[in-house]
Write a protein that holds these residues in place. Structure first.
Motif, PDB file in Angstrom:
ATOM      1  N   TYR A 154     -24.888 112.080 -38.607  1.00  0.00           N
ATOM      2  CA  TYR A 154     -23.894 113.149 -38.827  1.00  0.00           C
ATOM      3  C   TYR A 154     -24.513 114.490 -38.456  1.00  0.00           C
ATOM      4  O   TYR A 154     -25.709 114.713 -38.675  1.00  0.00           O
ATOM      5  CB  TYR A 154     -23.465 113.174 -40.301  1.00  0.00           C
ATOM      6  CG  TYR A 154     -22.751 111.918 -40.739  1.00  0.00           C
ATOM      7  CD1 TYR A 154     -21.365 111.865 -40.752  1.00  0.00           C
ATOM      8  CD2 TYR A 154     -23.478 110.798 -41.147  1.00  0.00           C
ATOM      9  CE1 TYR A 154     -20.697 110.708 -41.174  1.00  0.00           C
ATOM     10  CE2 TYR A 154     -22.824 109.635 -41.563  1.00  0.00           C
ATOM     11  CZ  TYR A 154     -21.433 109.594 -41.564  1.00  0.00           C
ATOM     12  OH  TYR A 154     -20.789 108.460 -41.966  1.00  0.00           O
ATOM     13  N   GLY A 167     -23.466 118.978 -37.851  1.00  0.00           N
ATOM     14  CA  GLY A 167     -22.505 120.072 -37.938  1.00  0.00           C
ATOM     15  C   GLY A 167     -23.232 121.388 -37.800  1.00  0.00           C
ATOM     16  O   GLY A 167     -24.466 121.443 -37.691  1.00  0.00           O
ATOM     17  N   GLY A 185     -24.712 121.114 -44.968  1.00  0.00           N
ATOM     18  CA  GLY A 185     -23.939 120.214 -45.820  1.00  0.00           C
ATOM     19  C   GLY A 185     -22.527 119.953 -45.335  1.00  0.00           C
ATOM     20  O   GLY A 185     -21.758 119.243 -46.000  1.00  0.00           O
ATOM     21  N   THR A 186     -22.153 120.501 -44.191  1.00  0.00           N
ATOM     22  CA  THR A 186     -20.805 120.302 -43.663  1.00  0.00           C
ATOM     23  C   THR A 186     -20.930 119.718 -42.265  1.00  0.00           C
ATOM     24  O   THR A 186     -21.544 120.331 -41.378  1.00  0.00           O
ATOM     25  CB  THR A 186     -20.025 121.631 -43.595  1.00  0.00           C
ATOM     26  OG1 THR A 186     -19.971 122.199 -44.908  1.00  0.00           O
ATOM     27  CG2 THR A 186     -18.615 121.406 -43.071  1.00  0.00           C
ATOM     28  N   TYR A 187     -20.369 118.513 -42.066  1.00  0.00           N
ATOM     29  CA  TYR A 187     -20.571 117.810 -40.804  1.00  0.00           C
ATOM     30  C   TYR A 187     -19.238 117.651 -40.070  1.00  0.00           C
ATOM     31  O   TYR A 187     -18.152 117.613 -40.678  1.00  0.00           O
ATOM     32  CB  TYR A 187     -21.223 116.448 -41.060  1.00  0.00           C
ATOM     33  CG  TYR A 187     -22.504 116.598 -41.848  1.00  0.00           C
ATOM     34  CD1 TYR A 187     -23.565 117.343 -41.335  1.00  0.00           C
ATOM     35  CD2 TYR A 187     -22.626 116.039 -43.122  1.00  0.00           C
ATOM     36  CE1 TYR A 187     -24.737 117.503 -42.062  1.00  0.00           C
ATOM     37  CE2 TYR A 187     -23.791 116.202 -43.854  1.00  0.00           C
ATOM     38  CZ  TYR A 187     -24.843 116.940 -43.325  1.00  0.00           C
ATOM     39  OH  TYR A 187     -25.972 117.117 -44.044  1.00  0.00           O
ATOM     40  N   SER A 239     -16.334 112.834 -40.547  1.00  0.00           N
ATOM     41  CA  SER A 239     -16.048 112.436 -41.922  1.00  0.00           C
ATOM     42  C   SER A 239     -16.978 111.286 -42.296  1.00  0.00           C
ATOM     43  O   SER A 239     -17.466 110.541 -41.443  1.00  0.00           O
ATOM     44  CB  SER A 239     -14.587 111.984 -42.063  1.00  0.00           C
ATOM     45  OG  SER A 239     -13.706 113.019 -41.699  1.00  0.00           O
TER      46      SER A 239
END
Length: 404
Positions: free
Chosen positions: A344, A346, A350-352, A355
Protein backbone atom coordinates in the motif's frame (compact mmCIF):
# COMPACT_ATOMS: atom_id res chain seq x y z
CA UNK A 1 116.85 -12.37 93.54
CA UNK A 2 113.31 -13.74 94.36
CA UNK A 3 111.67 -10.48 93.17
CA UNK A 4 113.41 -10.68 89.78
CA UNK A 5 112.27 -14.26 89.30
CA UNK A 6 108.62 -13.37 89.84
CA UNK A 7 108.81 -10.56 87.34
CA UNK A 8 110.33 -12.84 84.76
CA UNK A 9 107.57 -15.44 85.17
CA UNK A 10 104.86 -12.78 84.64
CA UNK A 11 106.53 -11.57 81.51
CA UNK A 12 106.57 -14.92 79.77
CA UNK A 13 103.36 -16.63 80.86
CA UNK A 14 101.49 -15.38 77.81
CA UNK A 15 103.70 -17.32 75.40
CA UNK A 16 105.44 -20.16 77.29
CA UNK A 17 104.80 -22.67 80.02
CA UNK A 18 107.56 -22.77 82.75
CA UNK A 19 108.01 -25.63 85.08
CA UNK A 20 109.54 -24.04 88.16
CA UNK A 21 110.77 -25.77 91.28
CA UNK A 22 112.79 -24.92 94.39
CA UNK A 23 115.89 -26.68 95.59
CA UNK A 24 117.08 -25.70 99.06
CA UNK A 25 117.01 -22.08 99.95
CA UNK A 26 118.10 -20.72 96.54
CA UNK A 27 115.25 -22.39 94.54
CA UNK A 28 116.92 -23.65 91.36
CA UNK A 29 114.79 -23.32 88.12
CA UNK A 30 114.27 -26.13 85.59
CA UNK A 31 112.20 -26.23 82.40
CA UNK A 32 111.36 -28.56 79.52
CA UNK A 33 111.51 -27.44 75.91
CA UNK A 34 110.84 -28.77 72.45
CA UNK A 35 114.49 -29.25 71.81
CA UNK A 36 114.88 -25.95 70.07
CA UNK A 37 114.74 -23.86 73.18
CA UNK A 38 110.93 -22.91 72.90
CA UNK A 39 107.90 -24.08 74.89
CA UNK A 40 104.65 -25.19 72.95
CA UNK A 41 101.62 -22.82 73.23
CA UNK A 42 98.13 -23.80 74.47
CA UNK A 43 94.91 -23.03 72.33
CA UNK A 44 92.48 -21.18 74.60
CA UNK A 45 90.44 -19.38 71.86
CA UNK A 46 86.90 -20.78 71.33
CA UNK A 47 85.31 -20.93 67.86
CA UNK A 48 82.89 -18.25 66.75
CA UNK A 49 79.20 -18.65 67.65
CA UNK A 50 77.26 -20.55 64.94
CA UNK A 51 74.77 -18.37 63.03
CA UNK A 52 71.83 -18.93 60.70
CA UNK A 53 70.34 -21.84 62.64
CA UNK A 54 67.11 -22.99 60.91
CA UNK A 55 64.82 -25.89 61.60
CA UNK A 56 61.89 -27.59 59.88
CA UNK A 57 59.60 -30.42 60.86
CA UNK A 58 60.28 -33.73 59.12
CA UNK A 59 56.93 -35.39 59.43
CA UNK A 60 55.47 -36.08 62.84
CA UNK A 61 58.63 -37.55 64.50
CA UNK A 62 61.59 -35.61 63.14
CA UNK A 63 63.24 -32.22 62.67
CA UNK A 64 65.82 -31.11 60.09
CA UNK A 65 68.34 -28.52 61.34
CA UNK A 66 71.10 -26.59 59.59
CA UNK A 67 73.38 -23.64 60.36
CA UNK A 68 76.31 -21.65 59.02
CA UNK A 69 79.83 -22.92 59.75
CA UNK A 70 81.77 -21.39 62.67
CA UNK A 71 85.37 -20.21 62.38
CA UNK A 72 88.30 -20.89 64.70
CA UNK A 73 91.95 -19.84 64.98
CA UNK A 74 92.95 -23.50 64.66
CA UNK A 75 89.91 -25.38 63.44
CA UNK A 76 86.36 -26.40 64.35
CA UNK A 77 86.10 -30.15 64.96
CA UNK A 78 82.43 -30.58 65.83
CA UNK A 79 79.19 -28.96 66.93
CA UNK A 80 77.11 -29.49 70.03
CA UNK A 81 73.36 -29.62 69.40
CA UNK A 82 71.06 -28.96 72.33
CA UNK A 83 67.35 -29.83 72.32
CA UNK A 84 65.42 -28.02 75.04
CA UNK A 85 68.80 -27.31 76.69
CA UNK A 86 69.96 -30.95 76.67
CA UNK A 87 72.78 -32.16 74.42
CA UNK A 88 71.45 -34.63 71.82
CA UNK A 89 74.22 -34.81 69.21
CA UNK A 90 77.75 -33.72 68.27
CA UNK A 91 77.69 -33.65 64.44
CA UNK A 92 80.86 -32.82 62.53
CA UNK A 93 78.89 -31.07 59.77
CA UNK A 94 76.54 -28.08 59.78
CA UNK A 95 73.30 -30.05 59.67
CA UNK A 96 71.52 -32.67 61.70
CA UNK A 97 68.34 -34.73 61.42
CA UNK A 98 66.78 -35.19 64.85
CA UNK A 99 64.50 -38.22 65.03
CA UNK A 100 62.33 -40.08 67.51
CA UNK A 101 60.35 -36.96 68.45
CA UNK A 102 56.73 -36.77 69.54
CA UNK A 103 54.03 -35.72 67.11
CA UNK A 104 52.47 -32.25 67.38
CA UNK A 105 55.17 -31.07 69.81
CA UNK A 106 57.34 -27.94 69.82
CA UNK A 107 61.09 -28.29 70.45
CA UNK A 108 63.75 -25.57 71.01
CA UNK A 109 67.22 -26.05 69.53
CA UNK A 110 70.60 -24.30 69.91
CA UNK A 111 74.01 -25.22 68.54
CA UNK A 112 77.59 -24.45 69.69
CA UNK A 113 80.95 -25.07 68.01
CA UNK A 114 83.90 -26.98 69.56
CA UNK A 115 87.55 -27.12 68.57
CA UNK A 116 90.28 -29.76 69.09
CA UNK A 117 91.44 -28.13 72.34
CA UNK A 118 87.94 -28.50 73.77
CA UNK A 119 87.10 -24.80 73.58
CA UNK A 120 83.34 -24.31 73.09
CA UNK A 121 81.63 -21.29 71.57
CA UNK A 122 78.55 -19.63 73.07
CA UNK A 123 75.25 -21.18 72.04
CA UNK A 124 73.60 -19.91 68.88
CA UNK A 125 70.27 -18.14 68.84
CA UNK A 126 67.56 -20.74 69.44
CA UNK A 127 65.08 -21.96 66.86
CA UNK A 128 61.75 -23.73 67.49
CA UNK A 129 60.37 -26.65 65.49
CA UNK A 130 56.86 -28.07 65.83
CA UNK A 131 56.41 -31.60 64.54
CA UNK A 132 53.42 -32.52 62.43
CA UNK A 133 50.38 -34.23 63.79
CA UNK A 134 50.19 -38.00 63.73
CA UNK A 135 51.00 -39.40 60.30
CA UNK A 136 48.66 -38.33 57.46
CA UNK A 137 47.10 -41.43 55.91
CA UNK A 138 44.23 -39.75 54.03
CA UNK A 139 44.72 -39.61 50.23
CA UNK A 140 43.56 -36.63 48.16
CA UNK A 141 40.29 -36.78 46.24
CA UNK A 142 40.29 -38.31 42.76
CA UNK A 143 40.92 -35.70 40.03
CA UNK A 144 37.89 -35.01 37.84
CA UNK A 145 37.25 -33.35 34.48
CA UNK A 146 40.29 -34.80 32.69
CA UNK A 147 40.35 -33.65 29.06
CA UNK A 148 42.87 -34.20 26.31
CA UNK A 149 43.49 -32.62 22.92
CA UNK A 150 45.87 -33.42 20.10
CA UNK A 151 48.82 -31.04 19.73
CA UNK A 152 49.93 -31.78 16.20
CA UNK A 153 51.34 -35.18 15.29
CA UNK A 154 53.65 -35.60 18.30
CA UNK A 155 51.92 -34.05 21.32
CA UNK A 156 48.87 -34.03 23.58
CA UNK A 157 47.58 -31.31 25.93
CA UNK A 158 45.89 -32.48 29.14
CA UNK A 159 43.99 -30.57 31.84
CA UNK A 160 41.83 -31.49 34.85
CA UNK A 161 40.11 -30.09 37.95
CA UNK A 162 42.10 -29.66 41.16
CA UNK A 163 41.87 -32.34 43.85
CA UNK A 164 41.33 -31.62 47.55
CA UNK A 165 43.12 -33.06 50.61
CA UNK A 166 42.85 -32.87 54.41
CA UNK A 167 46.37 -31.35 54.54
CA UNK A 168 47.23 -30.28 51.02
CA UNK A 169 47.79 -31.62 47.49
CA UNK A 170 51.44 -31.33 46.46
CA UNK A 171 51.26 -32.65 42.91
CA UNK A 172 49.75 -35.03 40.39
CA UNK A 173 50.81 -38.25 38.68
CA UNK A 174 50.09 -38.45 34.94
CA UNK A 175 50.03 -41.94 33.43
CA UNK A 176 50.10 -42.67 29.71
CA UNK A 177 48.85 -46.14 28.82
CA UNK A 178 49.20 -47.02 32.51
CA UNK A 179 52.84 -45.88 32.84
CA UNK A 180 53.80 -42.77 34.85
CA UNK A 181 55.20 -40.08 32.55
CA UNK A 182 55.05 -36.89 34.66
CA UNK A 183 54.43 -35.43 38.12
CA UNK A 184 53.23 -31.85 37.48
CA UNK A 185 52.41 -29.54 40.38
CA UNK A 186 49.62 -27.83 38.39
CA UNK A 187 46.41 -29.13 36.81
CA UNK A 188 47.69 -29.34 33.22
CA UNK A 189 50.41 -31.14 31.31
CA UNK A 190 51.76 -31.07 27.74
CA UNK A 191 52.92 -34.53 26.70
CA UNK A 192 55.46 -34.48 23.86
CA UNK A 193 57.54 -36.88 21.81
CA UNK A 194 54.56 -39.02 20.80
CA UNK A 195 54.13 -41.00 17.60
CA UNK A 196 51.99 -39.66 14.77
CA UNK A 197 48.54 -41.12 14.07
CA UNK A 198 48.56 -43.02 17.38
CA UNK A 199 45.95 -43.23 20.16
CA UNK A 200 47.08 -42.80 23.77
CA UNK A 201 45.12 -43.32 27.00
CA UNK A 202 45.74 -41.00 29.96
CA UNK A 203 44.80 -40.97 33.66
CA UNK A 204 45.84 -38.62 36.46
CA UNK A 205 46.06 -39.10 40.25
CA UNK A 206 46.71 -36.62 43.08
CA UNK A 207 49.46 -36.91 45.72
CA UNK A 208 49.96 -35.18 49.11
CA UNK A 209 53.07 -34.38 51.18
CA UNK A 210 52.77 -37.64 53.13
CA UNK A 211 52.94 -39.64 49.91
CA UNK A 212 49.27 -40.61 49.89
CA UNK A 213 48.02 -41.09 46.32
CA UNK A 214 44.40 -40.81 45.16
CA UNK A 215 42.71 -43.31 42.82
CA UNK A 216 43.26 -42.68 39.12
CA UNK A 217 40.86 -40.38 37.32
CA UNK A 218 38.61 -41.54 34.51
CA UNK A 219 40.79 -42.11 31.45
CA UNK A 220 40.78 -39.96 28.34
CA UNK A 221 42.06 -40.94 24.88
CA UNK A 222 43.99 -38.69 22.51
CA UNK A 223 44.84 -39.57 18.91
CA UNK A 224 47.74 -37.66 17.41
CA UNK A 225 47.51 -36.25 13.91
CA UNK A 226 49.13 -37.84 10.89
CA UNK A 227 52.69 -36.81 10.20
CA UNK A 228 51.75 -34.46 7.39
CA UNK A 229 48.24 -33.61 6.17
CA UNK A 230 48.28 -33.67 2.39
CA UNK A 231 44.61 -34.50 1.83
CA UNK A 232 42.49 -31.58 0.53
CA UNK A 233 38.88 -31.09 1.62
CA UNK A 234 36.04 -32.29 -0.55
CA UNK A 235 34.76 -30.00 -3.30
CA UNK A 236 31.92 -27.75 -2.11
CA UNK A 237 28.55 -28.60 -3.63
CA UNK A 238 25.18 -26.92 -3.96
CA UNK A 239 26.50 -23.45 -4.78
CA UNK A 240 23.62 -21.03 -5.38
CA UNK A 241 23.59 -17.30 -6.04
CA UNK A 242 20.96 -14.58 -6.16
CA UNK A 243 21.08 -10.87 -6.90
CA UNK A 244 20.56 -8.63 -3.89
CA UNK A 245 19.47 -5.41 -5.51
CA UNK A 246 21.42 -3.98 -8.40
CA UNK A 247 24.84 -3.95 -6.66
CA UNK A 248 25.14 -7.19 -4.63
CA UNK A 249 24.85 -10.97 -4.79
CA UNK A 250 24.12 -13.51 -2.04
CA UNK A 251 25.93 -16.88 -2.29
CA UNK A 252 25.52 -20.11 -0.28
CA UNK A 253 26.77 -23.71 -0.57
CA UNK A 254 26.97 -27.05 1.28
CA UNK A 255 29.81 -27.64 3.74
CA UNK A 256 32.89 -29.59 2.62
CA UNK A 257 34.48 -32.41 4.64
CA UNK A 258 38.13 -33.07 5.45
CA UNK A 259 40.24 -35.77 7.17
CA UNK A 260 41.32 -33.20 9.79
CA UNK A 261 38.99 -30.24 9.44
CA UNK A 262 37.86 -27.49 7.04
CA UNK A 263 39.01 -24.05 8.21
CA UNK A 264 37.47 -21.84 5.51
CA UNK A 265 36.44 -21.30 1.92
CA UNK A 266 37.75 -19.35 -1.06
CA UNK A 267 35.17 -17.44 -3.11
CA UNK A 268 36.17 -16.45 -6.66
CA UNK A 269 34.28 -13.98 -8.81
CA UNK A 270 35.07 -14.31 -12.52
CA UNK A 271 38.10 -16.42 -11.52
CA UNK A 272 39.53 -13.88 -9.08
CA UNK A 273 39.53 -14.52 -5.31
CA UNK A 274 37.30 -11.99 -3.55
CA UNK A 275 36.73 -13.50 -0.08
CA UNK A 276 37.74 -16.26 2.38
CA UNK A 277 34.67 -16.79 4.59
CA UNK A 278 34.72 -19.33 7.41
CA UNK A 279 31.03 -20.17 6.91
CA UNK A 280 29.07 -21.51 3.94
CA UNK A 281 27.64 -18.22 2.74
CA UNK A 282 28.89 -14.87 1.46
CA UNK A 283 27.36 -11.53 0.48
CA UNK A 284 29.28 -9.94 -2.39
CA UNK A 285 28.76 -6.19 -2.59
CA UNK A 286 29.91 -3.23 -4.65
CA UNK A 287 28.87 -4.82 -7.95
CA UNK A 288 27.72 -3.07 -11.08
CA UNK A 289 24.05 -3.00 -12.03
CA UNK A 290 22.78 -5.02 -14.97
CA UNK A 291 25.94 -7.16 -15.00
CA UNK A 292 26.44 -10.94 -14.98
CA UNK A 293 29.04 -12.42 -12.62
CA UNK A 294 30.33 -16.00 -12.40
CA UNK A 295 31.19 -17.48 -8.99
CA UNK A 296 33.00 -20.59 -7.72
CA UNK A 297 33.96 -21.65 -4.20
CA UNK A 298 36.70 -23.97 -2.87
CA UNK A 299 37.41 -25.35 0.63
CA UNK A 300 40.68 -25.04 2.56
CA UNK A 301 42.04 -26.91 5.62
CA UNK A 302 44.54 -25.98 8.37
CA UNK A 303 47.45 -27.49 6.44
CA UNK A 304 46.70 -25.22 3.45
CA UNK A 305 45.28 -27.98 1.25
CA UNK A 306 42.65 -26.58 -1.15
CA UNK A 307 39.84 -28.50 -2.81
CA UNK A 308 38.95 -28.18 -6.50
CA UNK A 309 36.60 -25.33 -7.34
CA UNK A 310 32.90 -26.00 -7.16
CA UNK A 311 30.61 -25.88 -10.15
CA UNK A 312 30.17 -22.24 -11.11
CA UNK A 313 27.00 -20.24 -10.69
CA UNK A 314 26.05 -17.02 -12.49
CA UNK A 315 24.31 -14.05 -10.95
CA UNK A 316 22.97 -11.12 -13.00
CA UNK A 317 22.34 -7.91 -11.13
CA UNK A 318 19.23 -6.00 -12.24
CA UNK A 319 19.40 -2.47 -13.64
CA UNK A 320 19.08 0.29 -11.11
CA UNK A 321 15.50 1.31 -10.40
CA UNK A 322 14.35 4.54 -12.07
CA UNK A 323 14.62 7.68 -10.04
CA UNK A 324 10.82 7.84 -9.63
CA UNK A 325 10.66 4.44 -7.95
CA UNK A 326 10.80 3.04 -4.42
CA UNK A 327 12.24 -0.36 -3.53
CA UNK A 328 10.69 -2.02 -0.49
CA UNK A 329 11.78 -5.11 1.48
CA UNK A 330 10.32 -6.75 4.59
CA UNK A 331 10.70 -9.77 6.87
CA UNK A 332 8.81 -12.89 5.90
CA UNK A 333 5.80 -14.07 7.88
CA UNK A 334 5.77 -17.69 9.07
CA UNK A 335 2.25 -19.13 8.78
CA UNK A 336 1.07 -22.45 7.25
CA UNK A 337 -1.87 -20.70 5.56
CA UNK A 338 0.05 -17.68 4.25
CA UNK A 339 -1.09 -16.72 0.77
CA UNK A 340 1.03 -13.63 0.09
CA UNK A 341 1.63 -9.95 0.70
CA UNK A 342 0.03 -6.67 -0.42
CA UNK A 343 1.77 -3.30 -0.81
CA UNK A 344 0.00 0.00 0.00
CA UNK A 345 1.18 3.53 -0.69
CA UNK A 346 -0.06 7.10 -0.53
CA UNK A 347 1.06 10.69 -0.22
CA UNK A 348 -0.06 11.26 3.37
CA UNK A 349 0.99 9.40 6.52
CA UNK A 350 -1.37 6.54 7.36
CA UNK A 351 -3.55 7.27 4.32
CA UNK A 352 -3.14 5.02 1.29
CA UNK A 353 -4.49 5.22 -2.25
CA UNK A 354 -5.72 1.61 -2.02
CA UNK A 355 -8.45 0.40 0.27
CA UNK A 356 -7.65 -2.42 2.68
CA UNK A 357 -7.66 -5.64 0.67
CA UNK A 358 -6.96 -3.76 -2.58
CA UNK A 359 -3.19 -3.28 -2.20
CA UNK A 360 -0.73 -4.46 -4.82
CA UNK A 361 -0.46 -8.25 -4.45
CA UNK A 362 3.17 -9.38 -4.80
CA UNK A 363 2.78 -13.08 -4.01
CA UNK A 364 5.20 -14.56 -1.49
CA UNK A 365 8.07 -12.22 -2.42
CA UNK A 366 9.52 -10.15 0.41
CA UNK A 367 10.71 -7.30 -1.81
CA UNK A 368 9.01 -5.09 -4.37
CA UNK A 369 9.84 -1.98 -6.39
CA UNK A 370 7.14 0.56 -7.22
CA UNK A 371 7.74 2.65 -10.33
CA UNK A 372 6.02 5.59 -11.98
CA UNK A 373 5.78 7.63 -8.80
CA UNK A 374 5.25 11.36 -9.20
CA UNK A 375 8.36 13.50 -8.97
CA UNK A 376 8.51 16.07 -6.21
CA UNK A 377 6.19 14.03 -3.95
CA UNK A 378 6.60 12.37 -0.55
CA UNK A 379 5.23 8.81 -0.53
CA UNK A 380 4.36 6.59 2.41
CA UNK A 381 4.38 2.77 2.23
CA UNK A 382 3.10 -0.21 4.26
CA UNK A 383 2.72 -3.97 3.71
CA UNK A 384 0.16 -6.53 4.88
CA UNK A 385 0.08 -10.34 4.81
CA UNK A 386 -3.05 -12.34 3.95
CA UNK A 387 -3.91 -16.02 4.21
CA UNK A 388 -5.73 -18.53 2.05
CA UNK A 389 -9.04 -17.57 3.63
CA UNK A 390 -8.57 -13.94 2.66
CA UNK A 391 -7.91 -12.77 6.22
CA UNK A 392 -5.47 -9.85 6.10
CA UNK A 393 -3.08 -8.66 8.79
CA UNK A 394 -2.74 -5.15 10.13
CA UNK A 395 -0.49 -2.74 8.27
CA UNK A 396 3.23 -3.10 8.87
CA UNK A 397 5.28 -0.20 10.13
CA UNK A 398 5.21 2.69 7.69
CA UNK A 399 8.21 3.94 5.68
CA UNK A 400 8.47 6.94 3.39
CA UNK A 401 10.51 8.21 0.46
CA UNK A 402 10.80 11.60 -1.19
CA UNK A 403 10.69 11.23 -4.99
CA UNK A 404 12.96 13.90 -6.52
Amino acid sequence: MLRMKVLLLLAVTTTTVLLAGCSGVGGAETSTSNGAGTTPSVDTTPPSTPTGLTGAAAGSTGASLSWSASTDNVGVTAYILLRNGVQVATPATTSFADTGLSAATTYSYTVAARDAAGNISPNSTSVSVTTASTADTTPPSTPTGLTGATAGSTGANLSWNASTDNVGVTGYIVRRNGVQVATPATTSFADTGLSAATTYSYTVAARDAAGNVSPNSTSVSVTTASTADTTPPSTPTGLTGAAAGSTAANLSWSASTDNVGVTGYIVRRNGVQVATPATTSFADTGLSAATTYSYTVAARDAAGNISPDSTSVSVTTPPPPPSNSASLAWDSVTAPTLSGYRVYFGTAPGTYLQSLGQGISVGNATAYTLTGLASGSQYYFAVTAFDTLGVESLYSNEVSKNIP
